[in-house]
Design a protein around this motif. Structure first.
Motif, PDB file in Angstrom:
ATOM      1  N   ILE A 124       0.834  -1.204   0.000  1.00  0.00           N
ATOM      2  CA  ILE A 124       0.000   0.000   0.000  1.00  0.00           C
ATOM      3  C   ILE A 124       0.871   1.258   0.000  1.00  0.00           C
ATOM      4  O   ILE A 124       0.599   2.227  -0.721  1.00  0.00           O
ATOM      5  CB  ILE A 124      -0.967  -0.016   1.196  1.00  0.00           C
ATOM      6  CG1 ILE A 124      -2.019  -1.104   0.995  1.00  0.00           C
ATOM      7  CG2 ILE A 124      -1.646   1.347   1.383  1.00  0.00           C
ATOM      8  CD1 ILE A 124      -2.919  -1.336   2.178  1.00  0.00           C
ATOM      9  N   THR A 125       1.944   1.257   0.764  1.00  0.00           N
ATOM     10  CA  THR A 125       2.840   2.406   0.808  1.00  0.00           C
ATOM     11  C   THR A 125       3.532   2.607  -0.534  1.00  0.00           C
ATOM     12  O   THR A 125       3.644   3.740  -1.020  1.00  0.00           O
ATOM     13  CB  THR A 125       3.880   2.231   1.921  1.00  0.00           C
ATOM     14  OG1 THR A 125       3.202   2.028   3.171  1.00  0.00           O
ATOM     15  CG2 THR A 125       4.774   3.448   2.037  1.00  0.00           C
TER      16      THR A 125
ATOM     17  N   SER B 166      -0.621   7.587   2.039  1.00  0.00           N
ATOM     18  CA  SER B 166      -1.066   6.192   1.975  1.00  0.00           C
ATOM     19  C   SER B 166      -0.707   5.441   3.247  1.00  0.00           C
ATOM     20  O   SER B 166      -1.470   4.596   3.713  1.00  0.00           O
ATOM     21  CB  SER B 166      -0.476   5.488   0.752  1.00  0.00           C
ATOM     22  OG  SER B 166       0.927   5.376   0.879  1.00  0.00           O
ATOM     23  N   ASN B 167       0.421   5.755   3.838  1.00  0.00           N
ATOM     24  CA  ASN B 167       0.830   5.090   5.067  1.00  0.00           C
ATOM     25  C   ASN B 167      -0.034   5.532   6.248  1.00  0.00           C
ATOM     26  O   ASN B 167      -0.273   4.755   7.176  1.00  0.00           O
ATOM     27  CB  ASN B 167       2.304   5.371   5.354  1.00  0.00           C
ATOM     28  CG  ASN B 167       2.905   4.386   6.314  1.00  0.00           C
ATOM     29  OD1 ASN B 167       2.271   3.419   6.697  1.00  0.00           O
ATOM     30  ND2 ASN B 167       4.132   4.631   6.703  1.00  0.00           N
TER      31      ASN B 167
ATOM     32  N   GLY C 125       1.143   4.097  -2.988  1.00  0.00           N
ATOM     33  CA  GLY C 125       0.984   5.519  -2.681  1.00  0.00           C
ATOM     34  C   GLY C 125       2.152   6.349  -3.176  1.00  0.00           C
ATOM     35  O   GLY C 125       1.973   7.450  -3.704  1.00  0.00           O
TER      36      GLY C 125
ATOM     37  N   GLY D   6       2.673  11.268  -1.311  1.00  0.00           N
ATOM     38  CA  GLY D   6       1.867  10.080  -1.584  1.00  0.00           C
ATOM     39  C   GLY D   6       2.167   8.950  -0.622  1.00  0.00           C
ATOM     40  O   GLY D   6       1.262   8.258  -0.143  1.00  0.00           O
ATOM     41  N   GLY D   7       3.440   8.741  -0.317  1.00  0.00           N
ATOM     42  CA  GLY D   7       3.822   7.706   0.635  1.00  0.00           C
ATOM     43  C   GLY D   7       3.324   7.997   2.040  1.00  0.00           C
ATOM     44  O   GLY D   7       2.828   7.107   2.736  1.00  0.00           O
TER      45      GLY D   7
ATOM     46  N   GLY E 212       1.806   9.155  -6.032  1.00  0.00           N
ATOM     47  CA  GLY E 212       2.278  10.496  -5.685  1.00  0.00           C
ATOM     48  C   GLY E 212       3.344  10.999  -6.643  1.00  0.00           C
ATOM     49  O   GLY E 212       3.356  12.170  -7.011  1.00  0.00           O
TER      50      GLY E 212
END
Length: 66
Positions: A8-9, A55-56, A12, A51-52, A16
């Motif tokens: 998921i990360t 998402s995290n 993301g 983005g990371g 991003g």
């Protein structure tokens, strides 16, 4: 961290990075004095970072009871 969290990360980060580059390409900075959007690498890395982080932060973690 488990495999799902890492995937998921990374998704993301990828989304991003693409969004950061697209922002540079379509909006950008005309004068070249903007720190983030003056170069494509800066906008892409900043987008990947945001983005990371986003998402995290959306990942639910299990609470451990002692």
């Amino acid at each position: 961290m488990n495999k799902k969290t890492i995937i998921i990360t990374l998704v993301g980060i990828l989304i991003g990075a693409v969004a950061g580059y697209l922002y540079y390409h379509y909006v950008g900075c005309i004068t070249g004095t903007c720190v983030i959007t003056s170069k494509p690498i800066n906008a892409t890395l900043y987008g990947a970072l945001i983005g990371g982080l986003l998402s995290n932060s959306l990942i639910k973690t299990e609470k451990k009871n002692f």
